[in-house]
Design an enzyme around this catalytic site. Structure first.
Site, PDB file in Angstrom:
ATOM      1  CG  HIS A  27      -1.814  -1.143   1.337  1.00 54.88           C
ATOM      2  ND1 HIS A  27      -3.147  -1.072   1.010  1.00 54.88           N
ATOM      3  CD2 HIS A  27      -1.606  -2.438   1.707  1.00 54.88           C
ATOM      4  CE1 HIS A  27      -3.717  -2.258   1.184  1.00 54.88           C
ATOM      5  NE2 HIS A  27      -2.800  -3.109   1.605  1.00 54.88           N
ATOM      6  N   GLY A 178      -9.316  -2.915   4.320  1.00 50.73           N
ATOM      7  CA  GLY A 178      -9.991  -2.469   5.538  1.00 50.73           C
ATOM      8  C   GLY A 178     -10.588  -3.639   6.312  1.00 50.73           C
ATOM      9  CG  HIS A 205      -6.794  -6.555   1.613  1.00 49.31           C
ATOM     10  ND1 HIS A 205      -6.636  -5.773   0.514  1.00 49.31           N
ATOM     11  CD2 HIS A 205      -5.710  -6.327   2.411  1.00 49.31           C
ATOM     12  CE1 HIS A 205      -5.494  -5.098   0.631  1.00 49.31           C
ATOM     13  NE2 HIS A 205      -4.913  -5.419   1.767  1.00 49.31           N
ATOM     14  CD  GLU A 208      -5.235  -8.644   7.104  1.00 47.94           C
ATOM     15  OE1 GLU A 208      -6.192  -7.997   6.641  1.00 47.94           O
ATOM     16  OE2 GLU A 208      -4.113  -8.124   7.328  1.00 47.94           O
TER      17      GLU A 208
HETATM   18  N1  ADE Z   1      -5.137  -1.811   4.311  1.00 44.45           N
HETATM   19  C1  ADE Z   1      -3.811  -1.692   4.460  1.00 44.45           C
HETATM   20  N2  ADE Z   1      -3.288  -2.796   4.990  1.00 44.45           N
HETATM   21  C2  ADE Z   1      -4.297  -3.650   5.206  1.00 44.45           C
HETATM   22  C3  ADE Z   1      -4.408  -4.948   5.733  1.00 44.45           C
HETATM   23  N3  ADE Z   1      -3.336  -5.628   6.181  1.00 44.45           N
HETATM   24  N4  ADE Z   1      -5.631  -5.514   5.797  1.00 44.45           N
HETATM   25  C4  ADE Z   1      -6.703  -4.860   5.354  1.00 44.45           C
HETATM   26  N5  ADE Z   1      -6.652  -3.633   4.865  1.00 44.45           N
HETATM   27  C5  ADE Z   1      -5.461  -3.028   4.783  1.00 44.45           C
HETATM   28 ZN    ZN Z   2      -2.900  -5.061   2.375  1.00 44.90          ZN
END
Ligand code: ADE
Ligand code: ZN
Length: 352
Positions: A27, A178, A205, A208
């Protein structure tokens, strides 16, 4: 730039640094140094509520995902003019070049951008950053605007912004980041559908802070071609098989996972398990400035966990294949990689 090389043999350190590398998940804002945000906040008269750079830097140290998002969102408030984006983009090119990263795909947090700027003005500033960066540094970077899940209502405007930038040759896709919790992929189908019908590549994403269901949603409802993180796919063997069969890549960021408590400190990172299962994985730094890491340090971490340079190098070849680069760029980058292989005695056996 700090590289954590503790206890690694010198030849491995040098190979990891010199190796031409590909990074597909980083990012722009998360790669911006604490000092840069602090300076920009001062210039733009943004009150970070701290007395000193040291205090601001200590705010950058977080323990969980919630705090991380606070740091991220607060840092971005310092970016108040289009020129600030030109500046952080040019800085980003420098940082990638310093690490011998020859090709990157970089996220840009567009939900915040569209709230603050006129589209043409900010796209001009981004274009200027790209021009300055690529003139000065030998690195190719493709940009991917992403929707911040907590700003659900920004999705169509972000999709529109992404399409406009795509039509100007500045962006290649649409992403989403996010908090996964409370903001499932199903909420964002409209924006992804619009982006896809305009030719943009899609990435999300997922997996996670949430489990397999979130990854299934990213694939089935958003049409994500790659998954950011996705390490929790291991909770569902059927999903693992699906990722393998459909060649859906996971953009893995080990230090980020440890920093945000997704993987416990002291545990081995599950990337080895994913690779052994046949899942395509790439290595990434995610938000390097915020996690005090870099792509090179990710290589060090994996070398310490039993990987060797040859394997890491092969992962770069794979990363280029699954990248969203056009054929011409892929051919150029392949040439650079082949040149490197030809001209080096690479991959000496690991020191004992
Ligand atoms: N935005 C920046 N890094 C992130 C992450 N690890 N997970 C989700 N959104 C993000
Ligand atoms: Zn990320």
């Amino acid at each position: 730039m700090l590289f954590d090389r503790n206890n690694l043999p010198a030849n491995l350190i040098q190979q990891a640094i010199n190796m031409p590398k590909i990074e597909l998940h980083v990012h722009i804002e998360g790669a911006t140094q604490a000092e840069t945000f602090y300076e920009l906040a001062k210039k733009n008269k943004v009150d970070f509520g701290v007395e000193s750079l040291e205090e601001w830097k200590s705010f950058f140290e977080f323990k969980d995902f919630g705090h991380f998002l606070q740091v991220y969102t607060k840092s971005i408030t310092a970016l108040k003019t289009p020129e600030d984006y030109t500046h952080i983009i040019t800085e980003f090119y420098r940082q990638q070049a310093e690490q011998n990263i020859i090709y990157s795909e970089a996220y840009i947090s567009a939900s915040f951008i569209i709230q603050k700027f006129d589209t043409k003005e900010i796209l001009d500033a981004i274009e200027k950053g790209i021009q300055q960066g690529s003139e000065k540094y030998k690195v190719k970077i493709n940009f991917i605007p992403d929707i911040s899940r907590e700003l659900v209502d920004s999705q169509m405007a972000v999709a529109g912004f992404a399409i406009e930038g795509f039509n100007r040759g500045l962006f290649i896709g649409l992403g989403i980041g996010g908090p996964e919790q409370g903001f499932p992929p199903e909420l964002f189908t409209e924006a992804f559908k619009k982006a896809k019908s305009n030719g943009l590549r899609l990435v999300a994403h997922a997996g996670e802070t949430e489990g397999a269901k979130s990854i299934w949603g990213a694939i089935n409802t958003l049409g994500a071609e790659r998954i950011g993180h996705g390490v929790r796919s291991l909770e569902d063997p059927k999903l693992i098989q699906y990722l393998v069969d459909n060649k859906i890549t996971l953009e893995v960021s080990p230090t980020s996972n440890y920093a945000l408590g997704i993987i416990k400190n002291g545990d081995m990172h599950p990337i080895r398990q994913l690779l052994d299962a046949g899942v395509i994985c790439t290595i990434n730094s995610d938000d390097p400035a915020m996690f005090s890491t870099s792509l090179v340090q990710e290589y060090f971490l994996l070398l310490k966990q039993g990987f060797d340079c040859k394997e890491l190098y092969k992962m770069n070849l794979q990363a280029l294949k699954v990248s969203f680069a056009c054929n011409e760029t892929k051919a150029k980058i392949t040439d650079q990689l082949e040149n490197y292989e030809k001209n080096r005695i690479l991959f000496e056996p690991k020191d004992k």
